[in-house]
Design a protein around this motif. Structure first.
Motif, short mmCIF file in Angstrom:
data_model
loop_
_atom_site.label_atom_id
_atom_site.label_comp_id
_atom_site.label_asym_id
_atom_site.label_seq_id
_atom_site.Cartn_x
_atom_site.Cartn_y
_atom_site.Cartn_z
N ASP A 81 -4.80 3.48 -1.85
CA ASP A 81 -5.89 3.72 -0.90
C ASP A 81 -6.48 5.12 -1.11
O ASP A 81 -5.82 6.13 -0.85
CB ASP A 81 -5.37 3.60 0.53
CG ASP A 81 -5.11 2.16 0.92
OD1 ASP A 81 -6.05 1.35 0.80
OD2 ASP A 81 -3.98 1.84 1.33
N GLY A 131 -2.65 -4.29 8.83
CA GLY A 131 -1.85 -4.96 9.85
C GLY A 131 -1.17 -6.23 9.38
O GLY A 131 -0.72 -7.03 10.21
N HIS A 186 -8.30 0.85 -4.07
CA HIS A 186 -9.24 0.56 -2.96
C HIS A 186 -9.98 1.86 -2.64
O HIS A 186 -9.40 2.77 -2.04
CB HIS A 186 -8.41 0.04 -1.78
CG HIS A 186 -9.18 -0.19 -0.52
ND1 HIS A 186 -8.55 -0.39 0.70
CD2 HIS A 186 -10.52 -0.25 -0.27
CE1 HIS A 186 -9.47 -0.57 1.64
NE2 HIS A 186 -10.66 -0.48 1.09
N MET A 243 -12.23 3.94 -0.60
CA MET A 243 -12.90 4.15 0.69
C MET A 243 -13.65 5.46 0.58
O MET A 243 -13.32 6.46 1.23
CB MET A 243 -11.86 4.15 1.82
CG MET A 243 -11.33 2.75 2.10
SD MET A 243 -9.82 2.78 3.08
CE MET A 243 -8.62 2.97 1.76
N GLY A 282 -3.13 3.66 7.98
CA GLY A 282 -2.12 2.62 7.98
C GLY A 282 -1.60 2.42 9.40
O GLY A 282 -1.87 3.22 10.30
N GLY A 283 -0.84 1.34 9.58
CA GLY A 283 -0.13 1.14 10.84
C GLY A 283 -0.97 0.69 12.02
O GLY A 283 -0.51 0.77 13.16
N GLY A 299 1.19 -2.19 4.05
CA GLY A 299 1.71 -0.83 3.93
C GLY A 299 2.95 -0.64 4.77
O GLY A 299 4.08 -0.69 4.27
N SER A 300 2.76 -0.49 6.07
CA SER A 300 3.91 -0.22 6.93
C SER A 300 4.91 -1.37 6.96
O SER A 300 6.11 -1.13 7.00
CB SER A 300 3.45 0.17 8.34
OG SER A 300 2.37 -0.59 8.75
N LEU A 352 0.01 4.03 0.73
CA LEU A 352 -0.35 4.95 1.81
C LEU A 352 0.84 5.15 2.76
O LEU A 352 0.97 6.20 3.38
CB LEU A 352 -1.55 4.38 2.58
CG LEU A 352 -2.25 5.30 3.58
CD1 LEU A 352 -2.82 6.53 2.87
CD2 LEU A 352 -3.36 4.55 4.31
N SER A 365 0.85 -1.20 0.00
CA SER A 365 0.00 0.00 0.00
C SER A 365 0.87 1.24 0.00
O SER A 365 1.68 1.44 0.93
CB SER A 365 -0.89 0.01 1.24
OG SER A 365 -1.44 1.31 1.39
N PRO A 421 -10.99 0.59 8.21
CA PRO A 421 -10.35 1.38 7.16
C PRO A 421 -10.16 2.84 7.58
O PRO A 421 -10.94 3.38 8.35
CB PRO A 421 -11.32 1.25 5.98
CG PRO A 421 -12.61 0.83 6.56
CD PRO A 421 -12.29 0.05 7.81
N GLY A 422 -9.11 3.44 7.06
CA GLY A 422 -8.88 4.86 7.30
C GLY A 422 -7.42 5.22 7.56
O GLY A 422 -7.00 6.32 7.23
N ASP A 469 -6.40 -6.82 4.09
CA ASP A 469 -5.80 -5.47 4.13
C ASP A 469 -5.86 -4.93 5.55
O ASP A 469 -6.95 -4.75 6.10
CB ASP A 469 -6.60 -4.57 3.17
CG ASP A 469 -6.05 -3.15 3.07
OD1 ASP A 469 -5.00 -2.87 3.66
OD2 ASP A 469 -6.71 -2.35 2.39
N HIS A 490 -1.11 -1.21 -4.37
CA HIS A 490 -2.39 -0.96 -3.70
C HIS A 490 -2.51 0.54 -3.42
O HIS A 490 -1.67 1.13 -2.74
CB HIS A 490 -2.45 -1.76 -2.40
CG HIS A 490 -3.75 -1.70 -1.68
ND1 HIS A 490 -4.84 -2.50 -2.02
CD2 HIS A 490 -4.16 -0.94 -0.64
CE1 HIS A 490 -5.85 -2.23 -1.19
NE2 HIS A 490 -5.47 -1.27 -0.36
C1 DX5 Z 1 -6.37 1.16 5.58
C2 DX5 Z 1 -5.87 0.89 4.19
C3 DX5 Z 1 -4.73 -0.03 4.13
C4 DX5 Z 1 -3.49 0.46 4.82
C5 DX5 Z 1 -2.74 -0.73 5.31
O1 DX5 Z 1 -7.55 1.90 5.51
O2 DX5 Z 1 -6.91 0.33 3.40
O3 DX5 Z 1 -4.44 -0.41 2.79
O4 DX5 Z 1 -2.66 1.22 4.00
O5 DX5 Z 1 -1.67 -0.30 6.06
P1 DX5 Z 1 -0.92 -1.28 7.05
O6 DX5 Z 1 -0.39 -2.42 6.26
O7 DX5 Z 1 0.16 -0.41 7.60
O8 DX5 Z 1 -1.92 -1.72 8.10
#
Ligand code: DX5
Ligand code: ZN
Length: 215
Positions: free
Chosen positions: A32, A176, A63, A65, A143-144, A196-197, A9, A7, A140-141, A174, A30
């Protein structure tokens, strides 16, 4: 085979081309997209998808949102998305069906996304019409956030439904996803892991992608 979808993000948006080149060993990029209404955060949109399209050969997994995604799916397809996913919670079933049809009419792949509180059965009306189902393993919303292991029974239930009704459909998770949580996702039946992270914080990004792929 397990696919990895980093991701962006978690990328450095001032160095987005560099950070997309860094994930060349992955299977999807990916993207976001957040509107500040469907989720309490605002991220990136159509111009960014258009700008990153020429800098990678990887398919763009967008994705959305956003509320009432049917309003925008065609514009994301035109901007270069290869796969567009819409949340089942974001509009009426009728409009979600319309969004899927509009994505397909553009020659692109469509998917539906389930928030953590949404049961597996909510995907059923769309299951035979989509190329991917995405199960959120965080709210959703952002990362991390911490991985919600209690989503694994939902992933397993959807794997069973997919195998029965639409075996070529992909099953993505998607939120964590990291070296200590990816095995549970794979064992539950996911075949596409968004991270993502866990990818962008790694010292060796290609090695981290392989680590996640191996579970
Ligand atoms: C959250 C996003 C994810 C996010 C995942 O709303 O849809 O794609 O970037 O980030 P990590 O992998 O850090 O949880
Ligand atoms: Zn996402």
């Amino acid at each position: 085979m397990i696919k990895i979808a980093p991701s962006i993000l978690s990328a450095d948006f001032a160095n987005l081309e560099r950070d997309i080149q860094r994930i060349a060993a992955a299977d999807y990029v990916h993207v976001d997209v957040m509107d500040g209404v469907f989720v309490p955060n605002i991220s990136i949109g159509i111009p960014v998808v258009r700008s990153i399209r020429p800098v990678t050969a990887l398919p763009l997994d967008v994705h959305l949102m956003i509320t009432q995604p049917v309003r925008y799916v065609e514009r994301f397809c035109d901007a270069g998305a290869d796969l567009v996913t819409v949340h089942v919670e974001a509009d009426s079933a009728e409009n979600i069906h319309a969004a899927i049809e509009n994505i397909h009419a553009k020659g692109k792949k469509a998917g539906v996304v389930l928030k953590p509180g949404t049961p597996a059965e909510a995907a059923l009306p769309f299951l035979e019409k989509v190329e991917l189902i995405l199960v959120m393993t965080v709210e959703p919303g952002f990362g991390g956030q911490a991985f919600m292991a209690d989503m694994m029974p939902k992933v397993a239930a959807l794997r069973k439904l997919i195998d029965e009704k639409n075996p070529s459909c992909e099953l993505e998770v998607d939120g964590g996803v990291a070296p200590d949580t990816c095995r549970a996702c794979i064992d539950a039946g996911a075949n596409v892991l968004v991270a993502g992270s866990a990818v962008y914080k790694a010292a060796d990004i290609p090695a981290r992608i392989e680590e996640l792929r191996r579970g």
